[in-house]
Design a protein around this motif. Sequence first.
Motif, mmCIF file in Angstrom:
data_model
loop_
_atom_site.group_PDB
_atom_site.id
_atom_site.type_symbol
_atom_site.label_atom_id
_atom_site.label_comp_id
_atom_site.label_asym_id
_atom_site.label_seq_id
_atom_site.Cartn_x
_atom_site.Cartn_y
_atom_site.Cartn_z
ATOM 1 N N GLY A 56 -2.913 42.549 -17.482
ATOM 2 C CA GLY A 56 -4.011 43.517 -17.512
ATOM 3 C C GLY A 56 -4.461 43.927 -16.127
ATOM 4 N N ARG A 57 -5.467 44.810 -16.094
ATOM 5 C CA ARG A 57 -6.028 45.256 -14.811
ATOM 6 C C ARG A 57 -7.497 44.901 -14.772
ATOM 7 N N ALA A 58 -7.932 44.244 -13.692
ATOM 8 C CA ALA A 58 -9.322 43.794 -13.618
ATOM 9 C C ALA A 58 -9.787 43.699 -12.176
ATOM 10 N N LEU A 59 -11.071 43.937 -12.005
ATOM 11 C CA LEU A 59 -11.697 43.848 -10.682
ATOM 12 C C LEU A 59 -13.026 43.134 -10.850
ATOM 13 N N ALA A 60 -13.340 42.217 -9.922
ATOM 14 C CA ALA A 60 -14.619 41.505 -9.982
ATOM 15 C C ALA A 60 -15.596 42.093 -8.976
ATOM 16 N N LEU A 61 -16.809 42.353 -9.426
ATOM 17 C CA LEU A 61 -17.875 42.828 -8.533
ATOM 18 C C LEU A 61 -19.119 42.006 -8.823
ATOM 19 N N THR A 62 -19.594 41.257 -7.853
ATOM 20 C CA THR A 62 -20.805 40.466 -8.107
ATOM 21 C C THR A 62 -22.032 41.359 -7.953
ATOM 22 N N LEU A 63 -23.069 40.999 -8.679
ATOM 23 C CA LEU A 63 -24.340 41.724 -8.575
ATOM 24 C C LEU A 63 -25.457 40.830 -9.091
ATOM 25 N N ASP A 64 -26.676 41.232 -8.753
ATOM 26 C CA ASP A 64 -27.850 40.595 -9.341
ATOM 27 C C ASP A 64 -28.519 41.630 -10.232
ATOM 28 N N ILE A 65 -28.486 41.366 -11.520
ATOM 29 C CA ILE A 65 -28.987 42.328 -12.503
ATOM 30 C C ILE A 65 -30.486 42.607 -12.315
ATOM 31 N N LYS A 66 -31.178 41.702 -11.597
ATOM 32 C CA LYS A 66 -32.622 41.868 -11.398
ATOM 33 C C LYS A 66 -32.945 42.765 -10.202
ATOM 34 N N ASP A 67 -31.880 43.190 -9.529
ATOM 35 C CA ASP A 67 -32.065 43.973 -8.309
ATOM 36 C C ASP A 67 -31.437 45.360 -8.509
ATOM 37 N N ARG A 68 -32.285 46.373 -8.603
ATOM 38 C CA ARG A 68 -31.787 47.717 -8.905
ATOM 39 C C ARG A 68 -30.753 48.188 -7.881
ATOM 40 N N GLN A 69 -31.007 47.887 -6.596
ATOM 41 C CA GLN A 69 -30.077 48.352 -5.549
ATOM 42 C C GLN A 69 -28.696 47.721 -5.722
ATOM 43 N N SER A 70 -28.704 46.444 -6.098
ATOM 44 C CA SER A 70 -27.441 45.735 -6.282
ATOM 45 C C SER A 70 -26.654 46.342 -7.454
ATOM 46 N N VAL A 71 -27.365 46.695 -8.516
ATOM 47 C CA VAL A 71 -26.723 47.303 -9.691
ATOM 48 C C VAL A 71 -26.192 48.696 -9.331
ATOM 49 N N ASP A 72 -27.027 49.487 -8.654
ATOM 50 C CA ASP A 72 -26.605 50.842 -8.266
ATOM 51 C C ASP A 72 -25.394 50.790 -7.332
ATOM 52 N N ALA A 73 -25.400 49.814 -6.422
ATOM 53 C CA ALA A 73 -24.281 49.700 -5.469
ATOM 54 C C ALA A 73 -22.984 49.376 -6.215
#
Length: 251
Positions: A56-73
């Motif tokens: 398959g094809r997959a990419l990991a991107l970490t984020l903090d769901i509580k941080d709008r900027q992190s989600v938008d980025a």
Amino acid sequence: MTKLLENRVIWVVGASGALGAAVARRIASEAAIVVVSGRSVEKLKALTTEIVAAGGRALALTLDIKDRQSVDAAAKNILQQFGQIDGLVNSTSISDFGPLMSLDDEVWLDVLNSKLLGYVRTMRAVLPAMSERKRGAIVNLSGRGGKQPTATHLPGGCANAAVNLLDKGVADAYLPFGIRVNTVAPGPIASERLDQMMKSTGAMSERSAQTFNRPGTPEDVAEATLWLLSDQSRHVTGAIIPVDGGATYTV
Ligand SMILES: NC(=O)c1ccc[n+]([C@@H]2O[C@H](COP(=O)([O-])OP(=O)(O)OC[C@H]3O[C@@H](n4cnc5c(N)ncnc54)[C@H](OP(=O)(O)O)[C@@H]3O)[C@@H](O)[C@H]2O)c1
């Protein structure tokens, strides 16, 4: 034979958890390009390695769901790399079990921030790009507690009830843009989260315990989610689909 999600870019948030990981594996097997998010770098890396090893094809991107900027980025990063986001799955949660008097305000605020507002943040991040292309499918995991309360799971239950309503409202608002928004409401699913719940609240309710004489599996949830992401459910939006072996005894 064409696969159900051939070349679709699908973002699974909460993929380091049991249910999100099962969804990521299943949709990758239907040829989706899967972007998996959460906080745990190791778990996400292990998941992408497993998916790629299976072809398959997959990419990991970490984020903090509580941080709008992190989600938008993260959303911006996906759009830069792939030029589109065809699907979004929200599957985040935090531990919130215990009787009313044992949970202080911080727990309530954290649950609502991580789940309800987390889902709001990811939807806000993808809806403009989906609207432009006039296509997209969003699947949010709520839970049985959103319709049928358990006294030792009230913050999560209230967040689930709110997610049910949120999804219905967003589904309605984005009908003209060709975007479908649906909810999967799992009952007890064999997972670390269920183990935690059992430890802190004791046995399952009689009704939950008797569903087909077994809890559901993450794969049960993944199948329903796959269907809602695919064109097989093209005439379905604003639906709340229980995956609970009949545990929810309400309309
Ligand atoms: N399991 C069940 O029996 C059951 C039943 C009904 C409903 N549900 C619902 O189904 C969904 C998935 O459940 P699950 O059992 O897979 O839960 P889980 O194993 O506890 O996974 C939770 C996920 O949320 C992510 N998360 C939490 N806080 C985050 C934050 N601040 N930023 C980014 N990611 C965050 C975690 O990522 P990291 O660990 O990497 O931070 C993890 O990927 C949840 O919404 C849950 O309420 C589950």
